[in-house]
Design an enzyme around this catalytic site. Sequence first.
Site, mmCIF file in Angstrom:
data_model
loop_
_atom_site.group_PDB
_atom_site.id
_atom_site.type_symbol
_atom_site.label_atom_id
_atom_site.label_comp_id
_atom_site.label_asym_id
_atom_site.label_seq_id
_atom_site.Cartn_x
_atom_site.Cartn_y
_atom_site.Cartn_z
ATOM 1 N N LYS A 258 0.845 -1.177 -0.091
ATOM 2 C CA LYS A 258 0.142 -0.109 -0.112
ATOM 3 C C LYS A 258 0.776 1.180 -0.301
ATOM 4 O O LYS A 258 1.993 1.045 0.469
ATOM 5 C CB LYS A 258 -0.845 0.074 1.400
ATOM 6 C CG LYS A 258 -2.011 -1.103 1.208
ATOM 7 C CD LYS A 258 -2.678 -0.918 2.706
ATOM 8 C CE LYS A 258 -3.900 -2.072 2.793
ATOM 9 N NZ LYS A 258 -4.865 -1.761 1.702
ATOM 10 N N ARG A 332 -9.974 -11.764 1.994
ATOM 11 C CA ARG A 332 -11.077 -12.661 1.678
ATOM 12 C C ARG A 332 -10.283 -14.161 1.596
ATOM 13 O O ARG A 332 -10.981 -15.140 1.725
ATOM 14 C CB ARG A 332 -11.351 -12.271 0.240
ATOM 15 C CG ARG A 332 -10.501 -12.320 -0.706
ATOM 16 C CD ARG A 332 -10.648 -11.571 -1.923
ATOM 17 N NE ARG A 332 -10.740 -10.081 -1.752
ATOM 18 C CZ ARG A 332 -11.249 -9.407 -2.799
ATOM 19 N NH1 ARG A 332 -11.390 -9.742 -3.997
ATOM 20 N NH2 ARG A 332 -10.968 -7.907 -2.449
HETATM 21 N N1 BES Z 1 -8.096 -3.844 4.468
HETATM 22 C C1 BES Z 1 -8.304 -3.618 3.049
HETATM 23 C C2 BES Z 1 -9.509 -2.851 2.885
HETATM 24 C C3 BES Z 1 -9.628 -1.443 3.596
HETATM 25 C C4 BES Z 1 -9.446 -0.063 2.875
HETATM 26 C C5 BES Z 1 -9.967 -1.556 4.976
HETATM 27 C C6 BES Z 1 -9.543 1.009 3.632
HETATM 28 C C7 BES Z 1 -10.073 -0.070 5.600
HETATM 29 C C8 BES Z 1 -9.773 0.991 4.705
HETATM 30 C C9 BES Z 1 -8.126 -4.676 2.129
HETATM 31 O O1 BES Z 1 -7.529 -5.887 2.547
HETATM 32 C C10 BES Z 1 -7.554 -4.360 0.979
HETATM 33 O O2 BES Z 1 -6.623 -3.937 0.849
HETATM 34 N N2 BES Z 1 -8.512 -4.437 -0.108
HETATM 35 C C11 BES Z 1 -8.081 -4.058 -1.526
HETATM 36 C C12 BES Z 1 -8.680 -5.019 -2.434
HETATM 37 C C13 BES Z 1 -7.939 -4.990 -3.759
HETATM 38 C C14 BES Z 1 -6.608 -5.027 -3.777
HETATM 39 C C15 BES Z 1 -8.561 -5.909 -4.527
HETATM 40 C C16 BES Z 1 -8.742 -2.785 -1.805
HETATM 41 O O3 BES Z 1 -9.939 -2.401 -1.505
HETATM 42 O O4 BES Z 1 -8.258 -1.569 -2.460
HETATM 43 MN MN MN Z 2 -5.349 -5.532 2.108
#
Ligand code: BES
Ligand code: MN
Length: 476
Positions: A258, A332
């Site tokens: 990230k 997931r």
């Molecule tokens: N933990 C994150 C989702 C999240 C984002 C929670 C902001 C709280 C605040 C999750 O693990 C994630 O990173 N999801 C990705 C999925 C994508 C790579 C398909 C996302 O939502 O960008």
């Molecule tokens: Mn994530």
Amino acid sequence: MFKVISKIEQAYDLNVVMYFENQIKICEHISDVNKKLIEKLIAKKEFTAKKGEVLKVEFLEGEYLISMLFLGMGKEEEFSDNVYREVIFENLSKEKGSVLISSENAKLSNYKILAEIVGNINYNFDDFKTKKENEVEKSIEVHLFFIEQIEDINESIILANSTDIARKLVDLPANIINPESLSKRSIELGKEYGFEVEVIDEKGAEELGMNLLLAVGRASITKSKLIIMRYMGNSSSEEIIGLVGKGLTYDTGGLCTKSPDSMFDMKTDMAGAASVIGAMCAISKNKLKKNVIAVIPACENAIDGNAYRPGDIIKSMNGKSVEIINTDAEGRLVLADAITYIVRNEKVTEIIDLATLTGAIMVALGTITTGVFSTCDERYSCLEKASSEHGEKVWRMPLFDEYEELLKSTVADVKHTGGRMGGSITAAKFLQGFTEGLPWIHMDIAGTSYDSGVKWNKKGATGVGVKSLYTYIKNR
Ligand code: BES
Ligand code: MN
Ligand code: ZN
């Protein structure tokens, strides 16, 4: 911190009296001269008790300096629980010390909501602040003066406390809360609140074939755990409600790292786990006659030479092979194995999972509404009702078959992401593939679990879902 009384036996720092608009009546116990003073002030300030309108009056009654706050709740016909939450939160947040609340209208003496709100106001995440010398105690002690006989308020107080437990777990940073310490905390809470806790370590998870969980947690210095909490409150029922909470104690994104800005709040990626733990506390303390088993896949999505990679193909506990597309879609994966575990090894009869699963749910619904996916209309309605009772907004999202196409892989049984479009839905569809046809509710709390901006929530962790889960389970 919050109590309901039927006799006033002490002096208070503040006396709050609530009115509906144009229904102001001054309390009988006040002397004539002060009554006149109040009437004059009300007339001069043109106070009519509009929503959120306040009038503060201070006067001597014998020896005592009385501080009164007249609080407007707006028109009776426009009143709702959420108006009450908003006005009470806004005004009590500014106070400290002892507060007496009263109203001649029973509608404005909602002890359940007051317990909720006072709990939230008194919750502070200041564990790491070195107290300044002149820093005063910020908490409030609220007494509700209520003539009517009421049911036990213990239930509401326990719900408020359990929500605080969840909030604290979320607010604590990842250098304190890791899979190991989260397990320990669950064990402690199990002892204190009366549910059984079992923790499966990496070796156990390996024996169970939980390769998705192991892959996600592999790069972290603190090893993955599967936390299982059991509360069997009804031996004559076959039903077991299964709860699953995403327990990512930190989410760097893994190799698909990230950006610093989006990583910053990722200590909150175990909010689903926290809410499930909070709900278990409330359920067992209030001794619900239900059987509930909760499972938390706890791990950290870290970066290291042995991290799992995009392109890897991993066999899930379910048996399906999963093609890894983006290591930041880790939630997931761990949930899939946890769902398989709770279905096959704990024999639950329905599943509810809570997860900070996707950024996309915030694009769709913002931060005040939880996105809910369900394969059962009746259970969805029941959850919607429970949530609204506690001022938590939910909105149903679709699970149409067409979305599943997006998860087709050319090299494995399934891939785990489906692209940017409908990102929350494809995430949910992926999870659905592991529910083995059991009735299922999935709550994506990525937006609502932290800094939600809900008018009656403080900044930081909200503990969303604790009360809704409790009430849902109680009513099932
Ligand atoms: N933990 C994150 C989702 C999240 C984002 C929670 C902001 C709280 C605040 C999750 O693990 C994630 O990173 N999801 C990705 C999925 C994508 C790579 C398909 C996302 O939502 O960008
Ligand atoms: Mn994530
Ligand atoms: Zn995550």
